[in-house]
Design a protein around this motif. Sequence first.
Motif, PDB file in Angstrom:
ATOM      1  N   LEU A  52       0.814  -1.308   0.043  1.00 57.32           N
ATOM      2  CA  LEU A  52       0.024   0.074   0.071  1.00 57.32           C
ATOM      3  C   LEU A  52       0.881   1.207   0.130  1.00 57.32           C
ATOM      4  N   THR A  53       2.342   1.387  -0.085  1.00 56.11           N
ATOM      5  CA  THR A  53       2.887   2.596   0.098  1.00 56.11           C
ATOM      6  C   THR A  53       3.725   2.543  -1.201  1.00 56.11           C
ATOM      7  N   PRO A  54       3.950   3.937  -1.736  1.00 59.73           N
ATOM      8  CA  PRO A  54       4.872   4.084  -2.775  1.00 59.73           C
ATOM      9  C   PRO A  54       6.252   3.275  -2.720  1.00 59.73           C
ATOM     10  N   ALA A  55       6.600   3.431  -1.450  1.00 57.67           N
ATOM     11  CA  ALA A  55       8.031   2.916  -1.189  1.00 57.67           C
ATOM     12  C   ALA A  55       8.121   1.497  -1.322  1.00 57.67           C
TER      13      ALA A  55
END
Lengths: 327, 502
Positions: free
Chosen positions: A193-196
């Motif tokens: 769920l995170t760009p990273a």
Amino acid sequence: MTTADPALTRPRLIATGGLTAVRRNPLLVVLVVMVPVFQLTTGSFLDPANLSGIATDAATLAIVAVPLALLVISGYLDLSVGSTLALGGLVAGWLAGQHHQSPAIALLGALAAGAVVGAVNGFLCCHLGLSAFIVTLGMLTAVRGLAQQLFPLPLSGFGSGFAWIGGARVAGLAAPVVIAALVLVAGALFLALTPAGRHVFAIGVNREAAHLSGIHIRRTPFALFVATGVAAALAGAIKASVLDSAVAGTSGAGFELTVLTAVLLGGVALTGGTGSILGVLLGVLFLGGLQNGLTLLNVPTFWQQMAQGVALVAGAALAYAAPRTGR
Amino acid sequence: MTTTNLRVSGLTKSFGGVRALDGVDLTVPAGQVHALLGHNGAGKSTLIKCLGGAFPPDAGTIEIGGTTYTRLTPRESIAAGVAIIFQTLSVVDALTVAENIFLGQEWTRHGRVDRRAQEEVAAGLLERVAARCSPRDRVGDLPTGQRQLVEIAKALSRSASVLVLDEPTAALSGAETDALAERVEDLRAQGLAIVHVTHLLAEVERLADAVTVLRDGRVAHRTTVAGRTRRDLVAAIAGRPAEAVRGPRRTPTPPRLVVEGLRGPGFGPLGITVAEGERVGLFGLIGSGRTRVLETLYGRRRATAGTIRVGDRAVTPARPADALAAGIALVPADRRAQGLFPSLSAQDNALLPALRPLARHGVRALRAERRVFGALAAAVGLRPARPGLPAGAFSGGNQQKLVLGRWINEARHVDVLLLDEPTQGVDVGARQEIYRVVSALAEEQGTAVLFASSDPEEIVALADRCLIVARGRIVGELSGTELTEQSLLSAVHDPLPAEGAA
């Protein structure tokens, strides 16, 4: 493994579709076979007490395996976690036992020590571009030496407050199990769920292309090195709390290889770019279950080690031989 | 007596529906140099790789020294007497010259490598190619020209009868180029059949006995060189007479990208101005410095001097992220090494730089991502438009659309788009689509487009204006009706005085 995991695109925290899940995590099949075999042969494998024992043993493994898996997916490696675990346990025990600090302070001290080790690893590997294998192999020895220099004598008698870290029960579960569950969920959410989380995969698959896509190719892996160091120190504090002792020479010796085995069995490729937290969980459960089952069967330790090694090589051979589906 | 050393008949090879070679014939008698010409993607490398056994042809035959093959393995190819000298040499830097020459076929005495015998024979082979190095030199210490000769000597040690040179002079200095030409003449006199792949017409004129021009996988033209002028050859490569359909650009627009006095290792100083909505081509041969210029503008390399402005903002990009923040984006030339994440999904590939701008409070906006990807896939004409398919499973053209799509979507606004060889390894259909997408971007959003290409056809198709690059400098400029394939080819082959240089 060059085939991708399409679930990466539409994040699914739990793999859906039975067959797909099995194909992606062949370890599921192994677990499904292993559990009844152990239950039938030992008669006590599935007893709640035993299961909770497995969970507690597997917890420290899982806590370190999750950040380590992320690090490996991004194309790096950390072999120093066993020594960092020892250092973390010693620092925590020293603060709690010798200095009568609160468990929270003791824990924070351990985490800080782990963060420093992780930051050194991260700086050397990500910013100076040195080989992660060499750097962390060196740190494995260096941190162990540092721990022995700082704490030449075994520490114990950390007090009842500190014992709470490893012994408390939350909703009927041991605290380490709860912490491990939180780490697993956090890792899965981070990846999905995170760009990273996407950047971790991209950096692992093609570092140059990630750089040219404007991704900070140093920042994310550096943070993962720090996270791995912190997690190792946390695991060390938990072990010290459970055992009420920490020994510079032996705590966590060989732990780095066990964690790496769990991560690789879980389908994380050492070449970077593939892997999932579900796989890591399965790898940890498999190793924990295998060790426990063999112990219940009174299999000597040496044979257990052999079984672990054989499992890793067999897993690699299977992954290699498995038909590559054109996904 | 003339024997035919190499005869290729009806060679056909497809990759995923794209015909890379379509019934190609090629005959090279002993003692002849045959030049193989054509644009990037015309089929030259595929033909060479079929000869070398890198992959089997779908149809057709290869006859070498009287034996006919329908397919070759690399081993059979070497045994049959084919030696290919690729641009990227395959010598091992850490070994000596003699060790390289006998690599894999070491001479042994009592189970040990017989160094002295190897070095003696190597010295003879080096003499045959007039190399100036000793058999005991470490190859890594030699200049490129000498390394190339070592590789040719190695070919001779395997008694090669067919020598294929793949753009052998691209990485050589002027003196080395002359020296190589002499070697090629010697080897021809020694009776080898030589296939010489090149872009340089001067080399063709000097060396070739016959010429074959490939275009889109077919033989477009075949001729003997005697009596041919350079103009005839240019027309043959271009394939058709000049097409001057472009008018002058409509209304002048304000400059968007202004580069002044830019210098870096291997290029400059140079100045480039690209106006809003303008498409400027950088045309030059491989090694002319085009890629370095683009990579410097994008912050992958450091400039040693000069200024870069986007609109009226000065930019000093230290890394690509800085350039992107200033609105400059790059589509790199080497898709495999620099562009693609083959095992990641199409959506991950195209949206990687857009994830952060789309995210809310650090959490990915999954629905928005899907919508943006859908729009992007439609805009670039991605086929199949399946977000979950790994990028490696797409054709070259569609992979390129994914890389291009990174900078053509609503989540990433780009003021200046840099493209390096935008259609390398892209089939004809996708090529047209990429041109359309880039042109639309310039026209509709006023994006300044600066692209580098070694393909004159591409420059003519895409550029409003073209800067000619040679040895790291801008040596000329063509636009409007002057911008034709012929004028481009003449410009690089007879560089104008450097009056256009800034």
